[in-house]
Design a protein around this motif. Structure first.
Motif, PDB file in Angstrom:
ATOM      1  N   SER A 139      28.864   1.820  39.527  1.00  0.00           N
ATOM      2  CA  SER A 139      29.436   3.078  40.000  1.00  0.00           C
ATOM      3  C   SER A 139      30.951   2.945  39.960  1.00  0.00           C
ATOM      4  N   PHE A 140      31.599   4.048  39.640  1.00  0.00           N
ATOM      5  CA  PHE A 140      33.049   4.099  39.476  1.00  0.00           C
ATOM      6  C   PHE A 140      33.578   5.103  40.496  1.00  0.00           C
ATOM      7  N   ARG A 141      34.259   4.602  41.534  1.00  0.00           N
ATOM      8  CA  ARG A 141      34.696   5.445  42.646  1.00  0.00           C
ATOM      9  C   ARG A 141      36.211   5.639  42.605  1.00  0.00           C
ATOM     10  N   ASP A 142      36.609   6.892  42.612  1.00  0.00           N
ATOM     11  CA  ASP A 142      38.026   7.251  42.567  1.00  0.00           C
ATOM     12  C   ASP A 142      38.705   6.826  43.863  1.00  0.00           C
ATOM     13  N   ARG A 143      39.758   6.028  43.735  1.00  0.00           N
ATOM     14  CA  ARG A 143      40.543   5.569  44.888  1.00  0.00           C
ATOM     15  C   ARG A 143      42.009   5.954  44.701  1.00  0.00           C
ATOM     16  N   GLY A 144      42.226   7.184  44.214  1.00  0.00           N
ATOM     17  CA  GLY A 144      43.597   7.649  44.003  1.00  0.00           C
ATOM     18  C   GLY A 144      44.110   7.148  42.666  1.00  0.00           C
ATOM     19  N   LYS A 145      45.021   6.175  42.699  1.00  0.00           N
ATOM     20  CA  LYS A 145      45.580   5.623  41.461  1.00  0.00           C
ATOM     21  C   LYS A 145      44.774   4.431  40.949  1.00  0.00           C
ATOM     22  N   SER A 146      43.602   4.224  41.524  1.00  0.00           N
ATOM     23  CA  SER A 146      42.761   3.103  41.106  1.00  0.00           C
ATOM     24  C   SER A 146      41.284   3.514  41.162  1.00  0.00           C
ATOM     25  N   THR A 147      40.438   2.617  40.699  1.00  0.00           N
ATOM     26  CA  THR A 147      38.996   2.845  40.686  1.00  0.00           C
ATOM     27  C   THR A 147      38.307   1.634  41.281  1.00  0.00           C
ATOM     28  N   GLU A 148      37.410   1.886  42.228  1.00  0.00           N
ATOM     29  CA  GLU A 148      36.568   0.813  42.734  1.00  0.00           C
ATOM     30  C   GLU A 148      35.284   0.812  41.904  1.00  0.00           C
ATOM     31  N   VAL A 149      35.032  -0.306  41.252  1.00  0.00           N
ATOM     32  CA  VAL A 149      33.801  -0.476  40.488  1.00  0.00           C
ATOM     33  C   VAL A 149      32.850  -1.299  41.344  1.00  0.00           C
ATOM     34  N   VAL A 150      31.649  -0.794  41.527  1.00  0.00           N
ATOM     35  CA  VAL A 150      30.616  -1.526  42.251  1.00  0.00           C
ATOM     36  C   VAL A 150      29.493  -1.814  41.266  1.00  0.00           C
ATOM     37  N   ILE A 151      29.193  -3.094  41.119  1.00  0.00           N
ATOM     38  CA  ILE A 151      28.096  -3.526  40.258  1.00  0.00           C
ATOM     39  C   ILE A 151      26.994  -4.068  41.138  1.00  0.00           C
ATOM     40  N   THR A 152      25.805  -3.564  40.917  1.00  0.00           N
ATOM     41  CA  THR A 152      24.614  -4.139  41.537  1.00  0.00           C
ATOM     42  C   THR A 152      23.725  -4.583  40.384  1.00  0.00           C
ATOM     43  N   GLN A 153      23.396  -5.854  40.378  1.00  0.00           N
ATOM     44  CA  GLN A 153      22.548  -6.400  39.321  1.00  0.00           C
ATOM     45  C   GLN A 153      21.347  -7.071  39.970  1.00  0.00           C
ATOM     46  N   ARG A 154      20.178  -6.639  39.575  1.00  0.00           N
ATOM     47  CA  ARG A 154      18.960  -7.206  40.117  1.00  0.00           C
ATOM     48  C   ARG A 154      17.969  -7.342  38.993  1.00  0.00           C
ATOM     49  N   PHE A 155      17.238  -8.250  38.855  1.00  0.00           N
ATOM     50  CA  PHE A 155      16.694  -9.229  39.778  1.00  0.00           C
ATOM     51  C   PHE A 155      16.890 -10.598  39.165  1.00  0.00           C
ATOM     52  N   PHE A 156      17.119 -11.608  39.960  1.00  0.00           N
ATOM     53  CA  PHE A 156      17.299 -12.982  39.486  1.00  0.00           C
ATOM     54  C   PHE A 156      16.202 -13.854  40.084  1.00  0.00           C
ATOM     55  N   LYS A 157      15.698 -14.772  39.270  1.00  0.00           N
ATOM     56  CA  LYS A 157      14.668 -15.697  39.753  1.00  0.00           C
ATOM     57  C   LYS A 157      15.265 -16.850  40.540  1.00  0.00           C
ATOM     58  N   THR A 158      16.510 -17.246  40.194  1.00  0.00           N
ATOM     59  CA  THR A 158      17.111 -18.401  40.863  1.00  0.00           C
ATOM     60  C   THR A 158      18.545 -18.099  41.264  1.00  0.00           C
ATOM     61  N   GLU A 159      18.997 -18.824  42.273  1.00  0.00           N
ATOM     62  CA  GLU A 159      20.389 -18.711  42.709  1.00  0.00           C
ATOM     63  C   GLU A 159      21.336 -19.133  41.587  1.00  0.00           C
ATOM     64  N   ALA A 160      20.959 -20.140  40.810  1.00  0.00           N
ATOM     65  CA  ALA A 160      21.813 -20.627  39.717  1.00  0.00           C
ATOM     66  C   ALA A 160      22.048 -19.540  38.674  1.00  0.00           C
ATOM     67  N   ARG A 161      21.016 -18.768  38.346  1.00  0.00           N
ATOM     68  CA  ARG A 161      21.183 -17.688  37.349  1.00  0.00           C
ATOM     69  C   ARG A 161      22.056 -16.577  37.925  1.00  0.00           C
ATOM     70  N   ARG A 162      21.888 -16.274  39.206  1.00  0.00           N
ATOM     71  CA  ARG A 162      22.729 -15.255  39.836  1.00  0.00           C
ATOM     72  C   ARG A 162      24.197 -15.694  39.814  1.00  0.00           C
ATOM     73  N   GLU A 163      24.455 -16.967  40.121  1.00  0.00           N
ATOM     74  CA  GLU A 163      25.834 -17.465  40.119  1.00  0.00           C
ATOM     75  C   GLU A 163      26.438 -17.468  38.711  1.00  0.00           C
ATOM     76  N   LEU A 164      25.626 -17.759  37.714  1.00  0.00           N
ATOM     77  CA  LEU A 164      26.093 -17.682  36.324  1.00  0.00           C
ATOM     78  C   LEU A 164      26.595 -16.276  36.019  1.00  0.00           C
ATOM     79  N   HIS A 165      25.847 -15.271  36.434  1.00  0.00           N
ATOM     80  CA  HIS A 165      26.248 -13.878  36.207  1.00  0.00           C
ATOM     81  C   HIS A 165      27.450 -13.507  37.071  1.00  0.00           C
ATOM     82  N   ARG A 166      27.481 -13.968  38.323  1.00  0.00           N
ATOM     83  CA  ARG A 166      28.637 -13.682  39.187  1.00  0.00           C
ATOM     84  C   ARG A 166      29.927 -14.197  38.533  1.00  0.00           C
TER      85      ARG A 166
END
Length: 149
Positions: free
Chosen positions: A105-132
């Motif tokens: 999602s791309f949220r207007d913050r005046g002169k900037s944009t807040e991008v929020v990424i939600t990524q699901r689903f990961f089988k392991t913490e290691a794979r989630r950290e790789l993506h992070r």
């Protein structure tokens, strides 16, 4: 795709110094995406990418050393400049990988944009950290791309 018990989710928020239309464009125009996508040192030699609901995409990623690899998926939501959602799976995935759903999602913050990424689903913490870590590097590269534009 449905969530199963125990699956891990990744959420990242990042504020970028541009309007939502500029940031969304960087995520949705192939020539722009290829300039910043991927972890530090990675390049995008080729991509098939046209964000329309139901269309598929394929991105070739070239690490600094080693063979290129690909990620693919299908667009689930394309609502410029507010929302973008797609599935994400590596070709020839690691046994710990499963198809992910990426929602931006791309949220207007005046002169900037807040991008929020939600990524699901990961089988392991290691794979989630790789993506992070990959997203963190990609956002750093995206910010530089925006500042140089």
């Amino acid at each position: 795709m449905t969530a199963q018990s125990g699956e891990l989710t990744l959420e990242i928020k990042r504020v970028l110094p541009a309007a939502p239309s500029v940031v969304f464009r960087a995520f949705s125009v192939p020539d722009e995406l290829a300039k910043w996508w991927g972890p530090e040192g990675f390049a995008v030699p080729s991509l098939e990418f046209n964000p329309r609901v139901g269309d598929t995409y394929r991105i070739e990623m070239q690490p600094p050393e080693g063979d290129a690899f690909y990620l693919t998926g299908e667009f689930n939501e394309v609502d410029p400049p507010a929302q973008l959602a797609y599935t994400f799976v590596w070709e020839d995935p690691d046994p710990d990988d499963v198809e992910n759903l990426v929602e931006l999602s791309f949220r207007d913050r005046g002169k900037s944009t807040e991008v929020v990424i939600t990524q699901r689903f990961f089988k392991t913490e290691a794979r989630r950290e790789l993506h992070r870590n990959g997203w963190a590097d990609s956002f750093d590269k995206l910010e530089q791309f925006i500042l140089q534009a």
